[in-house]
Motif scaffolding. Sequence first.
Motif, PDB file in Angstrom:
ATOM      1  N   PRO A 218       0.795  -1.228   0.000  1.00 40.67           N
ATOM      2  CA  PRO A 218       0.000   0.000   0.000  1.00 40.67           C
ATOM      3  C   PRO A 218       0.829   1.280   0.000  1.00 40.67           C
ATOM      4  O   PRO A 218       0.427   2.280  -0.603  1.00 40.67           O
ATOM      5  N   ILE A 219       1.988   1.278   0.645  1.00 40.65           N
ATOM      6  CA  ILE A 219       2.828   2.483   0.654  1.00 40.65           C
ATOM      7  C   ILE A 219       3.349   2.778  -0.755  1.00 40.65           C
ATOM      8  O   ILE A 219       3.381   3.930  -1.183  1.00 40.65           O
ATOM      9  N   SER A 220       3.721   1.738  -1.482  1.00 42.58           N
ATOM     10  CA  SER A 220       4.184   1.943  -2.860  1.00 42.58           C
ATOM     11  C   SER A 220       3.061   2.488  -3.735  1.00 42.58           C
ATOM     12  O   SER A 220       3.294   3.348  -4.590  1.00 42.58           O
ATOM     13  N   SER A 221       1.846   2.018  -3.514  1.00 40.95           N
ATOM     14  CA  SER A 221       0.706   2.546  -4.259  1.00 40.95           C
ATOM     15  C   SER A 221       0.467   4.012  -3.921  1.00 40.95           C
ATOM     16  O   SER A 221       0.165   4.822  -4.802  1.00 40.95           O
ATOM     17  N   ALA A 222       0.597   4.369  -2.651  1.00 39.22           N
ATOM     18  CA  ALA A 222       0.396   5.759  -2.242  1.00 39.22           C
ATOM     19  C   ALA A 222       1.460   6.671  -2.843  1.00 39.22           C
ATOM     20  O   ALA A 222       1.155   7.789  -3.282  1.00 39.22           O
TER      21      ALA A 222
ATOM     22  N   THR B 136       1.838  -6.383   2.743  1.00 35.30           N
ATOM     23  CA  THR B 136       1.807  -6.638   1.312  1.00 35.30           C
ATOM     24  C   THR B 136       0.634  -7.546   0.974  1.00 35.30           C
ATOM     25  O   THR B 136       0.337  -8.492   1.702  1.00 35.30           O
ATOM     26  N   GLU B 137      -0.016  -7.242  -0.125  1.00 32.66           N
ATOM     27  CA  GLU B 137      -1.146  -8.040  -0.573  1.00 32.66           C
ATOM     28  C   GLU B 137      -0.651  -9.384  -1.093  1.00 32.66           C
ATOM     29  O   GLU B 137       0.355  -9.464  -1.791  1.00 32.66           O
ATOM     30  N   THR B 138      -1.357 -10.443  -0.741  1.00 30.55           N
ATOM     31  CA  THR B 138      -0.974 -11.762  -1.233  1.00 30.55           C
ATOM     32  C   THR B 138      -1.601 -11.977  -2.601  1.00 30.55           C
ATOM     33  O   THR B 138      -2.762 -11.672  -2.821  1.00 30.55           O
ATOM     34  N   ARG B 139      -0.792 -12.501  -3.493  1.00 29.21           N
ATOM     35  CA  ARG B 139      -1.283 -12.764  -4.846  1.00 29.21           C
ATOM     36  C   ARG B 139      -1.864 -14.170  -4.909  1.00 29.21           C
ATOM     37  O   ARG B 139      -1.299 -15.114  -4.376  1.00 29.21           O
TER      38      ARG B 139
END
Length: 166
Positions: free
Chosen positions: A26-30, A79-82
């Motif tokens: 989420p931080i990378s998306s922000a 981190t989101e799990t794929r």
Amino acid sequence: MDVILFLVFAIIAVVSAINVVIQTHPISSAVSLIGVMGSLAVLYLLLGGEFIAAAQVIVYAGAVMVLFIFVILLLNAGTETRRGRSFMVQLLGAPLLIALLGLLAFFVERLFPRGATVHFGGFTGGTAQAVGHALFTTYVLPFEVTSLLILIAILGAIVLARKELE
């Protein structure tokens, strides 16, 4: 020169927007969303909207993104799990996307006639005085409704935060 700057920052905005969706953290998306907001501010500057560009940087790239990052850190989102994609999604995803984009382009071309072209810097209504005058004369009702909605959202956040503390 204006066209080159427009293309560069438009490409940055599109790549950053795609990166917002693709990132798993989420931080990378922000941070990618901050890139979108910054490139949009430059595009507003190129079109002659100085006040709107400054508001874009101060309000969205500054305050709202700080709030987003604060909430992400407060929630300790990892981190989101794929998960694996199904075979049908892999098979039909790209052709259906191309068909959708072609259909959208067709309808936009048919429904919206060609108008005057954009002249960079030709817009003179982007000053603080022009925006303030329009905001408090023509758009006073939507402005007040928006302020009431923000007040209701703040009160709702206080009520939800108080329930969690108890």
